[in-house]
Design an enzyme around this catalytic site. Structure first.
Site, PDB file in Angstrom:
ATOM      1  N   GLU A 320     -44.916 -34.915  32.235  1.00  0.00           N
ATOM      2  CA  GLU A 320     -44.735 -35.401  30.806  1.00  0.00           C
ATOM      3  C   GLU A 320     -45.911 -35.982  30.398  1.00  0.00           C
ATOM      4  O   GLU A 320     -46.464 -35.509  29.327  1.00  0.00           O
ATOM      5  CB  GLU A 320     -43.383 -36.446  30.653  1.00  0.00           C
ATOM      6  CG  GLU A 320     -43.217 -36.766  29.102  1.00  0.00           C
ATOM      7  CD  GLU A 320     -42.789 -35.684  28.456  1.00  0.00           C
ATOM      8  OE1 GLU A 320     -43.575 -35.011  27.658  1.00  0.00           O
ATOM      9  OE2 GLU A 320     -41.734 -35.430  28.613  1.00  0.00           O
ATOM     10  N   ASP A 324     -48.492 -34.295  27.430  1.00  0.00           N
ATOM     11  CA  ASP A 324     -48.675 -34.834  26.039  1.00  0.00           C
ATOM     12  C   ASP A 324     -50.015 -34.946  25.733  1.00  0.00           C
ATOM     13  O   ASP A 324     -50.375 -34.824  24.757  1.00  0.00           O
ATOM     14  CB  ASP A 324     -47.657 -36.178  26.236  1.00  0.00           C
ATOM     15  CG  ASP A 324     -46.360 -35.799  26.171  1.00  0.00           C
ATOM     16  OD1 ASP A 324     -45.856 -34.763  25.893  1.00  0.00           O
ATOM     17  OD2 ASP A 324     -45.593 -36.867  26.465  1.00  0.00           O
ATOM     18  N   SER A 571     -40.506 -31.393  24.932  1.00  0.00           N
ATOM     19  CA  SER A 571     -41.574 -32.117  25.056  1.00  0.00           C
ATOM     20  C   SER A 571     -43.026 -31.573  24.871  1.00  0.00           C
ATOM     21  O   SER A 571     -43.724 -32.579  24.666  1.00  0.00           O
ATOM     22  CB  SER A 571     -41.574 -32.350  26.684  1.00  0.00           C
ATOM     23  OG  SER A 571     -40.543 -33.259  26.925  1.00  0.00           O
ATOM     24  N   ASP A 612     -40.807 -20.006   8.523  1.00  0.00           N
ATOM     25  CA  ASP A 612     -39.313 -20.033   8.758  1.00  0.00           C
ATOM     26  C   ASP A 612     -39.361 -19.108  10.036  1.00  0.00           C
ATOM     27  O   ASP A 612     -40.012 -17.786  10.084  1.00  0.00           O
ATOM     28  CB  ASP A 612     -38.778 -19.210   7.479  1.00  0.00           C
ATOM     29  CG  ASP A 612     -37.418 -19.407   7.594  1.00  0.00           C
ATOM     30  OD1 ASP A 612     -36.964 -20.378   8.402  1.00  0.00           O
ATOM     31  OD2 ASP A 612     -36.663 -18.769   6.785  1.00  0.00           O
ATOM     32  N   ILE A 613     -38.386 -19.400  10.729  1.00  0.00           N
ATOM     33  CA  ILE A 613     -37.846 -18.835  12.156  1.00  0.00           C
ATOM     34  C   ILE A 613     -36.703 -18.187  12.057  1.00  0.00           C
ATOM     35  O   ILE A 613     -35.510 -19.073  11.528  1.00  0.00           O
ATOM     36  CB  ILE A 613     -38.127 -19.745  13.229  1.00  0.00           C
ATOM     37  CG1 ILE A 613     -39.437 -20.366  13.360  1.00  0.00           C
ATOM     38  CG2 ILE A 613     -37.485 -19.200  14.512  1.00  0.00           C
ATOM     39  CD1 ILE A 613     -40.665 -19.423  13.582  1.00  0.00           C
ATOM     40  N   GLY A 631     -34.300 -19.905   5.959  1.00  0.00           N
ATOM     41  CA  GLY A 631     -33.941 -21.565   5.507  1.00  0.00           C
ATOM     42  C   GLY A 631     -34.069 -21.991   6.658  1.00  0.00           C
ATOM     43  O   GLY A 631     -33.980 -22.021   7.996  1.00  0.00           O
ATOM     44  N   ASP A 633     -32.094 -24.132   9.484  1.00  0.00           N
ATOM     45  CA  ASP A 633     -30.917 -23.939  10.692  1.00  0.00           C
ATOM     46  C   ASP A 633     -31.016 -25.130  11.620  1.00  0.00           C
ATOM     47  O   ASP A 633     -32.205 -25.640  11.867  1.00  0.00           O
ATOM     48  CB  ASP A 633     -31.162 -22.616  11.042  1.00  0.00           C
ATOM     49  CG  ASP A 633     -32.343 -22.385  11.668  1.00  0.00           C
ATOM     50  OD1 ASP A 633     -32.615 -22.930  12.872  1.00  0.00           O
ATOM     51  OD2 ASP A 633     -33.145 -21.659  11.133  1.00  0.00           O
TER      52      ASP A 633
END
Length: 654
Positions: A320, A324, A571, A612-613, A631, A633
């Site tokens: 992690e 990061d 993550s 937008d996906i 839009g 979701d």
């Protein structure tokens, strides 16, 4: 709001002055939480500390205040508050303090036994059990948890009608983990319910809060191929659909070169011990993807004994933090990144422990932290950090990204509401909080779903969807995950992540829908109604939807324990999106403007600044989950960042 323990006999109870006024039910527990057993009544002479959380002033205006400085159409946009303004605005009124104190005195409690906390948020006194039972019209019992932990509780309690509006809650009363039930039962008109809440305490057990950094925690990233050959990956964008590098992200999201490092700008990454980075891994990553950063380190803020441990080295301990920092530091370079390393090696830490450190008033706000969920310092265990708890003393960076999360059902509604309100207050100060939305689609960490009958977790093949927290808090930016479509290039639209992980998303069982996202969420329900009923998720259409946005979360190349591997998860998405917002802040700082602060209202008002996906889903709980569509979701939110458009928008705002 916090809870404690014990007091006298029938003789003392009868000696109490008879309080005037009609008593009304204040809180009631509907069930004894899983894992607790009632064992005995208490002796009337047993003594216990009592704490009365006073109603904070103006809490009903919290969202309005936040929107004033965060909504792009507001005349006060960007005029962030000072810490003193926040503290003064929400402190209990003199009327509240006097009313509660007068009630106690009129009930036979001597004035000299009553004190007010330094934060002014609650009154405290020591009483006998008999005094407490007479004062609150209740009966106390001793309970024991399956872990052996004892607790004092009652099933309900009452206060005078004229006092009710001035008291938030009293401890010890109906709560078990100090915050085991909603802050008020539905009989209390002060609490507005917008939909069903999480099962009251069913999945709450001591220690979940401070175990967030433990190896194997469900919110940590997932390991893919290990010991991969990265030769040629640096500037080659043709392999981004298989191997994500910083240059892939720059191409995907139009991230420009960062040429300045304004001293008024800052970016923070929060890690929870024993999670830790290895400098050798950062150097290996930088040598291949950001050569001028070799030997560069983050600014290290040690909170509550936080240590960058190197004793345990493996993906479970380093994955992690390495992920990061490698991406955050590379994407925003030369802007320095602050690492908030939180918790010692014995106790660990919770999100509340971190918030205490950047806002000292939070240590005692609403009764303070929960000792059964949040780490207690000085650490009482051998080998632990013996210094004082960090209440304040650390500055909040302008953007703070956290890649850890709980299930919403892991904690009580009160615990979550208290924490969520703190994010709103820090947003009023100009800080942007981002949290990863989860990696198991509509299921919770580890793929857990909720049995609709018992409210307990099951094996994830059926049951109710299990949203994440703080992702469902309306005052943070929740970040989901996308991926480059197999065989596609960085110039083509992404899809919801369906490789190794699935983007966490859905609807809260605790938090009402915030005004800023109401139109977008209602449009989703109108045009793309999900094929599930209330047996699957909170379909009231009145609660918070998440995530808000998304970023790539698949096939990240990271240096880990001396080699290169692929990792997956939101993550990765959260620090990537946080890096973009830090770059936006840099552009504003360079022309003398302040930080963007709470960004959600501006993003929902200007969705064109996001990509937008419209394909992919977030399966879980034996279902396909929700589906990404035009839009907003509950899979990818409003979409992925277009950094240049974001910069353009926020440079135009005051």
């Amino acid at each position: 709001m916090r809870y404690s323990l014990l007091a006298f006999g029938a003789l003392a109870a009868s000696a109490l002055a008879a309080p005037s006024g009609k008593y009304v039910l204040h809180e009631k527990r509907s069930r004894t939480p899983q894992g607790w057993w009632q064992t005995a009544e208490l002796q009337g002479s047993d003594r216990m500390p009592m704490k009365i959380a006073l109603t904070q002033s103006n809490m009903d205006k919290l969202e309005d205040y936040l929107m004033e400085v965060s909504h792009p159409t507001s005349e006060k946009y960007g005029q962030h508050w000072t810490a003193k303004q926040v503290a003064d605005t929400f402190a209990p009124s003199k009327e509240t303090v006097d009313t509660v104190r007068d009630w106690l005195v009129s009930s036979g409690i001597e004035a000299e036994r009553i004190s007010q906390s330094q934060s002014l948020g609650w009154l405290q006194l020591e009483v006998t059990v008999a005094e407490a039972e007479a004062l609150l019209k209740t009966k106390y019992h001793k309970y024991v948890h399956k872990t052996g932990k004892p607790h004092i509780s009652c099933s309900e309690y009452h206060v005078p009608e004229h006092v009710r509006e001035h008291v938030d809650f009293i401890t010890p009363t109906v709560h078990f983990d100090a915050k085991l039930s909603p802050p008020k039962d539905d009989v209390n008109p002060k609490i507005k319910r917008s939909g069903p809440t999480a099962a009251e305490g069913t999945n709450v057990s001591p220690g979940k809060g401070k175990a967030i950094g433990s190896p194997g925690s469900g919110s940590l990233p997932k390991l893919g191929a290990a010991d991969i050959n990265i030769f040629g990956f640096g500037a080659d964008l043709s392999t981004c659909n298989q191997f994500i590098t910083p240059d892939c992200l720059r191409a995907l999201y139009d991230i420009p070169p960062v040429l300045t490092s304004n001293p008024k700008n800052s970016y923070g990454i929060v890690e929870y011990t024993p999670q830790a980075y290895l400098q050798s891994d950062l150097n290996l990553f930088f040598a291949n993807f950001s050569k001028f950063q070799v030997q560069k380190t983050p600014i290290f803020d040690s909170i509550d004994g936080g240590v960058d441990q190197t004793t345990d080295q493996s993906f479970d301990y380093n994955g992690e933090s390495d992920l990061d920092l490698e991406y955050a530091m590379t994407l925003v370079n030369p802007i320095k990144v602050t690492l908030y390393q939180t918790g010692d090696l014995v106790e660990g830490a919770s999100f509340n422990n971190f918030l205490d450190a950047i806002d000292g008033s939070y240590c005692t706000f609403d009764g303070g932290d929960d000792p059964t969920q949040d780490a207690v310092y000085p650490d009482p265990f051998p080998g632990g950090y013996k210094g004082p708890e960090n209440c304040g003393g650390f500055a909040a960076t302008k953007v703070i990204s956290t890649s850890y999360a709980y299930n919403e059902a892991d904690l009580t509604p009160f615990y979550e509401m208290r924490q969520c309100n703190e994010y709103a207050k820090l947003g009023m100060l100009g800080t942007t909080f981002l949290y990863s939305s989860g990696d198991y689609g509509v299921a919770g960490n580890g793929g857990q779903c909720i049995d609709p009958t018992t409210g307990q977790y099951n094996n994830g093949t059926s049951g109710k969807f299990n949203p994440s927290f703080p992702g469902t808090c309306p005052y943070i930016l929740s970040v989901g995950a996308t991926q480059i479509k197999p065989g596609a290039s960085v110039t083509q639209p992404e899809e919801a992540c369906e490789t190794v992980i699935f983007s966490g998303g859905g609807f809260s069982n605790v938090f009402p829908m915030p005004s800023y996202q109401a139109a977008a969420v209602q449009e989703f329900f109108t045009n793309h109604p999900p094929p599930y009923g209330a047996d699957r998720y909170n379909n009231s259409r009145m609660t918070r939807g998440f995530p808000d946005v998304s970023a790539n979360g698949a096939n990240y190349v990271i240096a880990i324990d001396g080699t290169f591997s692929l990792v997956y998860g939101t993550s990765a998405s959260s620090p990537t999106f946080g890096s973009v917002l830090t770059i936006v802040n840099e552009a504003r700082a360079d022309i003398g403007k302040g930080s963007i602060g709470f960004v959600n209202p501006a993003l929902y008002a200007h969705p064109y600044v996001l990509n937008d996906i419209t394909s992919g889903g977030n399966m879980g709980c034996g279902t396909p989950g929700f589906t990404a569509t035009t839009g907003w979701d509950p899979v990818t939110g409003l979409g992925t960042p277009n950094t240049l458009k974001l910069i353009e928008l926020f440079l135009l705002l005051p």
